[in-house]
Each structure stands twice: as structure tokens, then as C-alpha cells.
Design a protein around this motif. Structure first.
Motif, PDB file in Angstrom:
ATOM      1  N   GLU A 175       0.832  -1.212   0.000  1.00 50.31           N
ATOM      2  CA  GLU A 175       0.000   0.000   0.000  1.00 50.31           C
ATOM      3  C   GLU A 175       0.862   1.255   0.000  1.00 50.31           C
ATOM      4  OE1 GLU A 175      -2.181  -3.450   1.154  1.00 50.31           O
ATOM      5  OE2 GLU A 175      -0.392  -2.569   2.101  1.00 50.31           O
ATOM      6  N   ASP A 176       1.973   1.232   0.750  1.00 48.42           N
ATOM      7  CA  ASP A 176       2.896   2.371   0.770  1.00 48.42           C
ATOM      8  C   ASP A 176       3.467   2.617  -0.623  1.00 48.42           C
ATOM      9  OD1 ASP A 176       2.634   2.698   3.563  1.00 48.42           O
ATOM     10  OD2 ASP A 176       4.217   1.231   3.943  1.00 48.42           O
ATOM     11  N   VAL A 177       3.850   1.545  -1.273  1.00 50.43           N
ATOM     12  CA  VAL A 177       4.428   1.660  -2.622  1.00 50.43           C
ATOM     13  C   VAL A 177       3.395   2.207  -3.598  1.00 50.43           C
ATOM     14  CG1 VAL A 177       5.406   0.374  -4.561  1.00 50.43           C
ATOM     15  CG2 VAL A 177       6.105  -0.170  -2.212  1.00 50.43           C
ATOM     16  N   ASP A 178       2.168   1.709  -3.525  1.00 45.36           N
ATOM     17  CA  ASP A 178       1.104   2.208  -4.399  1.00 45.36           C
ATOM     18  C   ASP A 178       0.902   3.707  -4.207  1.00 45.36           C
ATOM     19  OD1 ASP A 178       0.679  -0.296  -5.417  1.00 45.36           O
ATOM     20  OD2 ASP A 178      -1.078  -0.727  -4.162  1.00 45.36           O
ATOM     21  N   TRP A 179       0.934   4.148  -2.950  1.00 45.49           N
ATOM     22  CA  TRP A 179       0.749   5.570  -2.638  1.00 45.49           C
ATOM     23  C   TRP A 179       1.884   6.396  -3.248  1.00 45.49           C
ATOM     24  CZ3 TRP A 179       0.624   7.762   3.077  1.00 45.49           C
ATOM     25  CH2 TRP A 179       0.281   9.129   3.029  1.00 45.49           C
ATOM     26  N   MET A 180       3.120   5.936  -3.099  1.00 50.08           N
ATOM     27  CA  MET A 180       4.257   6.673  -3.658  1.00 50.08           C
ATOM     28  C   MET A 180       4.174   6.727  -5.183  1.00 50.08           C
ATOM     29  SD  MET A 180       7.539   5.610  -1.292  1.00 50.08           S
ATOM     30  CE  MET A 180       7.018   4.306  -0.190  1.00 50.08           C
ATOM     31  N   GLN A 181       3.818   5.603  -5.788  1.00 51.08           N
ATOM     32  CA  GLN A 181       3.705   5.568  -7.249  1.00 51.08           C
ATOM     33  C   GLN A 181       2.611   6.518  -7.738  1.00 51.08           C
ATOM     34  OE1 GLN A 181       3.091   1.340  -7.739  1.00 51.08           O
ATOM     35  NE2 GLN A 181       5.235   0.984  -8.321  1.00 51.08           N
ATOM     36  N   GLN A 182       1.494   6.564  -7.025  1.00 56.03           N
ATOM     37  CA  GLN A 182       0.399   7.449  -7.412  1.00 56.03           C
ATOM     38  C   GLN A 182       0.819   8.902  -7.276  1.00 56.03           C
ATOM     39  OE1 GLN A 182      -2.711   6.606  -8.786  1.00 56.03           O
ATOM     40  NE2 GLN A 182      -2.538   8.806  -9.206  1.00 56.03           N
ATOM     41  N   CYS A 183       1.568   9.220  -6.223  1.00 55.31           N
ATOM     42  CA  CYS A 183       2.029  10.604  -6.036  1.00 55.31           C
ATOM     43  C   CYS A 183       2.952  11.027  -7.176  1.00 55.31           C
ATOM     44  CB  CYS A 183       2.755  10.741  -4.696  1.00 55.31           C
ATOM     45  SG  CYS A 183       1.658  10.711  -3.253  1.00 55.31           S
ATOM     46  N   ILE A 184       3.846  10.139  -7.588  1.00 57.65           N
ATOM     47  CA  ILE A 184       4.737  10.462  -8.706  1.00 57.65           C
ATOM     48  C   ILE A 184       3.932  10.667  -9.983  1.00 57.65           C
ATOM     49  CG2 ILE A 184       6.592   9.590 -10.187  1.00 57.65           C
ATOM     50  CD1 ILE A 184       7.713   8.139  -7.716  1.00 57.65           C
ATOM     51  N   ALA A 185       2.945   9.821 -10.207  1.00 58.07           N
ATOM     52  CA  ALA A 185       2.083   9.972 -11.383  1.00 58.07           C
ATOM     53  C   ALA A 185       1.341  11.306 -11.337  1.00 58.07           C
ATOM     54  CB  ALA A 185       1.091   8.812 -11.458  1.00 58.07           C
ATOM     55  N   ASP A 186       0.844  11.675 -10.167  1.00 54.77           N
ATOM     56  CA  ASP A 186       0.138  12.958 -10.024  1.00 54.77           C
ATOM     57  C   ASP A 186       1.079  14.134 -10.249  1.00 54.77           C
ATOM     58  OD1 ASP A 186      -2.215  11.667  -9.489  1.00 54.77           O
ATOM     59  OD2 ASP A 186      -2.142  11.968  -7.312  1.00 54.77           O
ATOM     60  N   MET A 187       2.324  13.999  -9.803  1.00 54.16           N
ATOM     61  CA  MET A 187       3.297  15.070 -10.034  1.00 54.16           C
ATOM     62  C   MET A 187       3.548  15.264 -11.529  1.00 54.16           C
ATOM     63  SD  MET A 187       6.020  14.240  -6.967  1.00 54.16           S
ATOM     64  CE  MET A 187       7.150  15.593  -7.318  1.00 54.16           C
ATOM     65  N   LYS A 188       3.671  14.165 -12.258  1.00 54.51           N
ATOM     66  CA  LYS A 188       3.895  14.257 -13.703  1.00 54.51           C
ATOM     67  C   LYS A 188       2.704  14.907 -14.400  1.00 54.51           C
ATOM     68  CE  LYS A 188       6.940  10.208 -14.016  1.00 54.51           C
ATOM     69  NZ  LYS A 188       7.086   8.808 -14.509  1.00 54.51           N
ATOM     70  N   THR A 189       1.510  14.488 -14.013  1.00 51.76           N
ATOM     71  CA  THR A 189       0.300  15.029 -14.643  1.00 51.76           C
ATOM     72  C   THR A 189       0.138  16.511 -14.347  1.00 51.76           C
ATOM     73  OG1 THR A 189      -0.818  12.888 -14.468  1.00 51.76           O
ATOM     74  CG2 THR A 189      -2.205  14.831 -14.774  1.00 51.76           C
ATOM     75  N   SER A 190       0.328  16.883 -13.094  1.00 57.02           N
ATOM     76  CA  SER A 190       0.146  18.287 -12.715  1.00 57.02           C
ATOM     77  C   SER A 190       1.248  19.164 -13.279  1.00 57.02           C
ATOM     78  CB  SER A 190       0.076  18.422 -11.192  1.00 57.02           C
ATOM     79  OG  SER A 190       1.187  17.837 -10.566  1.00 57.02           O
ATOM     80  N   HIS A 191       2.459  18.617 -13.428  1.00 58.46           N
ATOM     81  CA  HIS A 191       3.537  19.382 -14.069  1.00 58.46           C
ATOM     82  C   HIS A 191       3.171  19.690 -15.514  1.00 58.46           C
ATOM     83  CE1 HIS A 191       7.496  20.640 -15.459  1.00 58.46           C
ATOM     84  NE2 HIS A 191       7.407  19.731 -16.420  1.00 58.46           N
ATOM     85  N   ARG A 200      -1.834  21.153  -7.212  1.00 53.44           N
ATOM     86  CA  ARG A 200      -1.884  19.689  -7.255  1.00 53.44           C
ATOM     87  C   ARG A 200      -0.471  19.107  -7.190  1.00 53.44           C
ATOM     88  NH1 ARG A 200      -4.456  15.862 -12.072  1.00 53.44           N
ATOM     89  NH2 ARG A 200      -4.023  13.867 -11.058  1.00 53.44           N
ATOM     90  N   PHE A 201       0.479  19.779  -7.821  1.00 53.23           N
ATOM     91  CA  PHE A 201       1.857  19.291  -7.788  1.00 53.23           C
ATOM     92  C   PHE A 201       2.389  19.306  -6.355  1.00 53.23           C
ATOM     93  CE2 PHE A 201       6.417  19.525  -7.860  1.00 53.23           C
ATOM     94  CZ  PHE A 201       6.784  18.639  -8.872  1.00 53.23           C
ATOM     95  N   VAL A 202       2.161  20.408  -5.655  1.00 52.72           N
ATOM     96  CA  VAL A 202       2.640  20.526  -4.277  1.00 52.72           C
ATOM     97  C   VAL A 202       1.998  19.460  -3.389  1.00 52.72           C
ATOM     98  CG1 VAL A 202       2.693  22.008  -2.227  1.00 52.72           C
ATOM     99  CG2 VAL A 202       3.154  22.978  -4.487  1.00 52.72           C
ATOM    100  N   ALA A 203       0.698  19.242  -3.575  1.00 53.41           N
ATOM    101  CA  ALA A 203       0.002  18.228  -2.784  1.00 53.41           C
ATOM    102  C   ALA A 203       0.594  16.838  -3.030  1.00 53.41           C
ATOM    103  CB  ALA A 203      -1.486  18.229  -3.119  1.00 53.41           C
ATOM    104  N   ALA A 204       0.918  16.540  -4.287  1.00 46.96           N
ATOM    105  CA  ALA A 204       1.488  15.234  -4.619  1.00 46.96           C
ATOM    106  C   ALA A 204       2.914  15.113  -4.083  1.00 46.96           C
ATOM    107  CB  ALA A 204       1.469  15.030  -6.131  1.00 46.96           C
ATOM    108  N   ASP A 205       3.664  16.199  -4.156  1.00 44.21           N
ATOM    109  CA  ASP A 205       5.030  16.224  -3.633  1.00 44.21           C
ATOM    110  C   ASP A 205       5.023  15.927  -2.135  1.00 44.21           C
ATOM    111  OD1 ASP A 205       7.623  16.751  -2.882  1.00 44.21           O
ATOM    112  OD2 ASP A 205       7.705  18.751  -3.738  1.00 44.21           O
ATOM    113  N   ILE A 206       4.201  16.661  -1.404  1.00 45.82           N
ATOM    114  CA  ILE A 206       4.104  16.455   0.038  1.00 45.82           C
ATOM    115  C   ILE A 206       3.574  15.054   0.341  1.00 45.82           C
ATOM    116  CG2 ILE A 206       2.880  17.198   2.128  1.00 45.82           C
ATOM    117  CD1 ILE A 206       3.014  20.062   1.031  1.00 45.82           C
TER     118      ILE A 206
END
Length: 235
Positions: free
Chosen positions: A120-136, A143-149
Motif C-alpha cells: 500500500e505504501d508503494v502504491d501511494w508513492m507511485q500514485q504521487c509520482i504519477a500525479d506530479m507528472k500530470t500536474s507538471h 496539485r503538484f505541491v500536494a502530490a510532492d508532500i
């Protein structure tokens, strides 16, 4: 954020007076009745405000002599410390100080995460990276800041030590403000995405020392980006 109370108004006003030098270190503050008159509040409100300031070591009491101002290096309230460091030309001190705190805590958390992470931790980290790419790509800073944090919070959670997340929660607003300042630079966003993937890969390796080293390198990059793109001291 909750609505400010009369007590908050008095606390903020006295803190401003201290930061502006109207009340210097080790000087006595005005009497309760004088403060009450100045802020048009009751003495009970003033007592509560002084209690709050004493709890943060901003003020101290000398028995029989009154209440005095502590030097800023004795303060323990995070909000007051941030306000003091940000006062005047101290904003850089805040940003650099937060990076130092993150380095001290997050390198160790990454090492623990390498040994203790769950799927579950890994899934969360992977989703955050995906969100960072999308928001960038979309230019969505919030949204980028939220995913980064969120990514870093996932690492703290994956460490398996609840005290780490609880301690960092106290820095929440300060970290958000600092992250938003640096993440406004597109180049810094790209560096963050790259390093977050490296951190995740090192955690997945199960090698605690590697994870600590990669997170430390991420903090190096964060500091260098701040100096180059935000503070502007590097060519």
C-alpha cells in the motif's frame, strides 16, 4: 483554519511588538491592565494570551517582578519561530532550516522504509509520482505541491514509526509554504519527479543504506535548486 479569537489577537499583537523591537529581550512587558486597555479586551483575555506566550517560552515570569521577553533562540512555538525567522531578511533562514530538518529526519525514514514498506505504501508513492507528472504537464501548481508532500508523507508512513509523521505534522504549514515557493519553478518540478522515482526505486531495493543515500542526494538537489532558482546565489 479556525476563526481568530480575541486571545489570538493579543498574542499576535504582542509578538509583533517583540519582533519589531518595541519589546526587547529580557525587558518587562506592560501590565495586564495596560494591555487590556490597548487591545480593548478583558484582563481574563490578556491572561490567556500571556499564558499562551509563556507556553511557547516567548515570555517568562520573574516572581514578584513581572513578565519578561525571552530571546528568540529560547522560543519553542513553531509558528513564532517561523515568524521570527521570516521577519525582515530571514526568509532564507527558514527555507534552509527546513531543508536541514528534512534531511535529518527523511534520510532515516527512507532507510526504515526500505525495510518496512508495504504494498500500500508503494502504491501511494507511485500514485504521487504519477500525479506530479500530470500536474507538471498541466501547470497545476497546487496539485503538484500536494502530490510532492504526499510522496514524502508516504515515505514517513512506510518507515513504520508513527512518531516521525506526528513530528512532521507540526511543520505542515511551514513545509507547504516552502514547497509551494520552490515548486513554482518548472525545472525544480522536473528534478523532484526524477528524485522521487530514484527514492522509490531505492526503497523497493530493500537496501536501507542505499535509500538513505538517495534521499540525502535528493536533499542536496533540493538545496541546490533553492540556491539557484529561488535564492538566486548561483549563476
Amino acid at each position: 483554519m479556525g476563526r481568530k479569537t480575541l486571545v489570538d489577537d493579543v498574542v499576535d499583537g504582542l509578538l509583533d511588538d517583540i519582533l519589531e523591537g518595541k519589546l526587547g529581550p529580557h525587558t518587562a512587558i506592560p501590565s495586564e491592565s495596560e494591555i487590556a486597555a490597548a487591545y480593548e479586551v478583558s484582563r481574563l483575555t490578556v491572561r490567556e494570551a500571556l499564558k499562551a506566550l509563556r507556553a511557547q517560552n516567548i515570555l517568562y515570569v520573574k516572581a514578584g517582578r513581572g513578565t519578561f521577553v525571552n530571546p528568540a533562540d529560547a522560543w519553542t512555538g513553531l509558528g513564532a519561530i517561523f515568524k521570527a525567522a521570516s521577519h525582515g531578511s530571514g526568509a532564507d533562514q527558514v527555507s534552509v532550516g527546513l531543508i536541514e530538518v528534512r534531511r535529518m529526519v527523511e534520510t532515516g525514514a527512507a532507510g526504515l522504509a526500505a525495510m518496512r514498506h508495504s504494498p500500500e505504501d508503494v502504491d501511494w508513492m507511485q500514485q504521487c509520482i504519477a500525479d506530479m507528472k500530470t500536474s507538471h504537464a498541466a501547470g497545476d501548481l497546487d496539485r503538484f505541491v500536494a502530490a510532492d508532500i504526499g510522496f514524502h508523507d508516504a515515505v514517513l508512513k512506510a518507515s513504520g514509526n508513527p512518531f516521525v509523521r506526528a513530528l512532521f505534522a507540526q511543520l505542515g504549514q511551514l513545509l507547504y509554504t516552502a514547497r509551494r515557493e520552490t515548486s513554482a519553478v518548472p525545472e525544480i518540478q522536473l528534478h523532484a519527479i526524477d528524485y522521487h522515482q530514484r527514492v522509490l526505486d531505492s526503497i523497493l531495493s530493500g537496501d536501507a543504506e542505499l535509500a538513505r543515500r538517495v534521499m540525502d542526494e535528493h536533499m542536496d538537489q533540493t538545496y541546490e535548486d533553492y540556491e539557484r532558482y529561488v535564492h538566486g546565489t548561483k549563476p
